[in-house]
Design an enzyme around this catalytic site. Structure first.
Site, PDB file in Angstrom:
ATOM      1  N   SER A 190     -85.877  -1.930  -8.106  1.00  0.00           N
ATOM      2  CA  SER A 190     -86.754  -2.556  -9.073  1.00  0.00           C
ATOM      3  C   SER A 190     -87.817  -1.573  -9.593  1.00  0.00           C
ATOM      4  CB  SER A 190     -87.373  -3.815  -8.458  1.00  0.00           C
ATOM      5  OG  SER A 190     -87.765  -4.710  -9.450  1.00  0.00           O
ATOM      6  N   ASP A 389     -78.211 -10.187 -11.885  1.00  0.00           N
ATOM      7  CA  ASP A 389     -79.659 -10.030 -12.060  1.00  0.00           C
ATOM      8  C   ASP A 389     -79.982 -10.010 -13.543  1.00  0.00           C
ATOM      9  OD1 ASP A 389     -82.369  -9.385 -11.734  1.00  0.00           O
ATOM     10  OD2 ASP A 389     -81.951  -7.242 -11.627  1.00  0.00           O
ATOM     11  N   HIS A 451     -80.437  -9.335  -7.825  1.00  0.00           N
ATOM     12  CA  HIS A 451     -81.430  -8.264  -7.961  1.00  0.00           C
ATOM     13  C   HIS A 451     -81.555  -7.455  -6.674  1.00  0.00           C
ATOM     14  CE1 HIS A 451     -85.070  -6.422  -9.646  1.00  0.00           C
ATOM     15  NE2 HIS A 451     -85.704  -6.682  -8.514  1.00  0.00           N
TER      16      HIS A 451
END
Length: 636
Positions: A190, A389, A451
């Site tokens: 991320s 995601d 994710h």
């Protein structure tokens, strides 16, 4: 300084000879206690974890390292030693994103050796990344997770963040010099897609300016999962992905609103030029997409589009383990076990809003501008994406790769007009994803993953890791998982469940048996020697007693000292050959046995803990959720 862990101090004081100078020097030390109170590695030793599963205890260290004394800036780390060494020594440093989200997400929900069965019981993670690599989790920047700093001293740009991390690593390697020559891999997900390239560049600069008497840090690779790297491509991918996955219908009212907002986003991206990592106008695009999914108090989970969440969160309450992780990390016995400083007065939280609000990086260039130089400098990069995601979706990652120029090519070009092929990846008979590679860059797309890919597929994620690290277990044996790319197995890696069934482990067990027998054999030898000595002494006193009776022994001038009673002799015998000494000898000899697991830390296992336990803040709210999803959205 931790109040819950007994510390040893290194006191190396050289006093000036002049009395006035000595007093001045002493006052200086008193004003700066850190000058004389220094932690050593054993102060960070984790003796055990509450709720840990049965079996061999993993070797762990955890605690705080001060990086900014003026503002009480401390970074928290949690380190696991590898279970096995394949062909060379490696360390993976894992960072979560946010900004401001704790790497304990990675430690307890993704790549660490343990996961939570509930809020008080740990179980082994069968896909843990510590199988063939040391794992170092760091809560950073300051203020994240267990780390802390004065409230007015958060970092605002990515350059200072990287500088602080270099200070941390320098001090960490001074505490644990045995890892400084490892192959180092920077990994995370991320918003760590911004952290990792900045830290890698800072390490490269450090190595270039390094004095001859210091050790260069060998950065052998970067690993970024569902990373936030290139806002220009990734903000634009929101609508493309939403259409592709059927989240939003083209020409619908919601789509028209999102398209209009995307136009404003594009204008702002052009305005900021090479800068702009967080653009409010672009964040609004995501908010509008999510608004179209809100029905009956529910909305789409932006981290996993197969799921929904409450309409005010849209994924902020995910993953489901976060509730147990929060409860566990706020337990006083866990806080004590992890050597948390008493200066950390608030309880652990997954994401710190203070860090996120301050680290806007308005003067920092996106990390996509650093990646080409790192690739050309010889550092391999692995980008991987879970295909379910939305927030850091695979479409944006593929677009940023396609537009990136490095090593005399664009994207995955092998030569002008020729692109690197995609290879099908099958894991244990099931389609797992695709691989693509060219000029030092590898891309992996995971099918049916969110994710947080390792949360969904821990063993597949470690198979990917082992391939990238070049782990080869052919020299140590074992039964690898059936992992094939285009039908070929390639390098043999092991991703089996713990304990790993390898011939190396069998050899280690055999060594344990031999060491145990040797320890007991030595203890028996010493016990026999002690008994023999005691018997000799006893015989000597019997002989002297008979001599006295026969009048054949010279009497000393202090005869009372010679009159040992039977009770005092019994006491003397018990001290010489009693159970206490034999057990002490046995413990010393059995250190050889324990050292197979604990190495130099054997003495630390016997240390005690004292001091008081400060109660953590009762504030248990999930700080990620906020009224303004656009502002507080976290790239974890």
């Amino acid at each position: 300084m931790s109040a819950t862990h007994k510390m040893r101090y290194n006191l190396q004081l050289v006093l000036p000879s002049n009395t006035r100078a000595r007093w001045a020097w002493l006052l200086l030390l008193l004003s700066n206690p850190a000058a004389v109170l220094a932690k050593c590695a054993s102060d960070y030793f984790v003796h055990s974890l509450p709720g840990q599963p049965e079996g061999s205890v993993l070797k762990m260290h955890a605690g705080h390292i001060e990086i900014d004394s003026e503002h009480k800036g401390n970074l928290f780390f949690w380190h696991y030693q590898n279970r096995h060494i394949a062909n060379r020594q490696r360390t993976v440093i894992w960072l979560n994103g946010g900004p401001g989200c704790s790497s304990m997400d990675g430690a307890l929900m993704e790549v660490g050796p343990y996961r939570l069965k509930d809020d008080h019981s740990l179980v082994y993670n069968e896909g843990s990344w510590d199988e063939f690599a040391n794992l170092l989790f760091v809560d950073q920047p300051v203020g994240t997770g267990f780390s802390y700093v004065s409230t007015d001293s958060y970092v605002h740009e990515l350059g200072p963040m990287a500088d602080q991390f270099i200070i941390f690593l320098d001090r960490w390697f001074k505490l644990f010099p045995e890892y400084e020559n490892d192959d180092i891999y920077l990994a995370g997900e991320s918003y760590a897609g911004q952290y990792i390239p900045y830290i890698a560049k800072a390490i490269v600069k450090r190595n270039e300016k390094l004095p001859a008497n210091q050790t260069a840090w060998n950065v052998e690779g970067l690993i970024i999962g569902n990373g936030w790297i290139a806002p220009n491509e990734q903000y634009r991918s929101y609508l493309t992905y939403a259409y592709k996955e059927g989240i939003l219908k083209e020409s619908s009212e919601g789509a028209q609103a999102a398209e209009a907002q995307l136009s404003q986003c594009s204008s702002k991206l052009s305005e900021v030029g090479k800068f702009g990592i967080h653009i409010d106008e672009c964040e609004r695009v995501m908010e509008l997409i999510l608004d179209t999914t809100k029905i009956n108090g529910k909305c789409l989970n932006m981290y996993d589009i197969r799921l929904d969440d409450t309409s005010d969160s849209c994924g902020m309450n995910w993953p489901p383990d976060i509730s147990s992780v929060t409860t566990y990390l706020r337990r006083p016995d866990v806080v004590k076990a992890l050597n948390i400083n008493e200066d950390k007065t608030t309880g652990w939280r997954e994401c710190s809003p203070g860090v996120g609000r301050n680290l806007r990086a308005t003067e920092s260039v996106p990390s996509i501008q650093l990646l080409p130089g790192l690739l050309e400098g010889g550092i391999p990069v692995l980008l991987f994406s879970g295909d379910k995601d939305l927030i850091c979706n695979h479409v944006g990652t593929e677009d940023l790769i396609q537009n990136m120029k490095w090593s005399r090519g664009t994207g995955f070009e092998l030569s002008p007009g020729v692109r690197a092929p995609r290879h099908d990846w099958v894991f244990e008979g099931l389609p797992a994803g695709v691989y693509q590679q060219a000029r030092n860059l590898t891309y992996v797309k995971f099918y049916n993953a969110s994710h947080m890919v390792p949360f969904d597929f821990p063993r597949r994620s470690r198979d990917m890791l082992d391939r990238f690290l070049g782990v080869d277990i052919t020299t140590i044996g074992g039964d690898p998982a059936d992992s094939r790319i285009d039908g070929l197995k390639g390098t043999i890696t092991s991703v089996g469940a713990h304990p790993n069934s390898t011939t190396a482990e069998e050899r280690e067990k055999e060594k344990m048996k031999i060491a145990a027998w040797q320890a007991y054999y030595k203890s028996g030898e010493i016990a026999l020697i002690v008994v023999a000595i005691a018997a000799t002494i006893w015989g000597f006193f019997v002989w002297r007693s008979k001599r006295r009776e026969q009048g054949g022994e010279y009497q000393g001038i202090y005869p009372n000292l010679e009159s040992l009673s039977s009770s005092s002799l019994s006491t003397f015998r018990s001290k010489r050959r009693g159970r206490h000494d034999i057990e002490s000898t046995s413990r010393s000899d059995e250190a050889e046995l324990e050292s197979l697991y604990n190495g130099p830390e054997i003495s630390e296992v016997l240390e005690t803990q004292d001091g008081r336990q400060r109660e953590l803040s009762a504030d248990g709210s999930n700080e990620k959720a906020s009224a303004s999803l656009m502002v507080e959205r976290n790239l974890r």
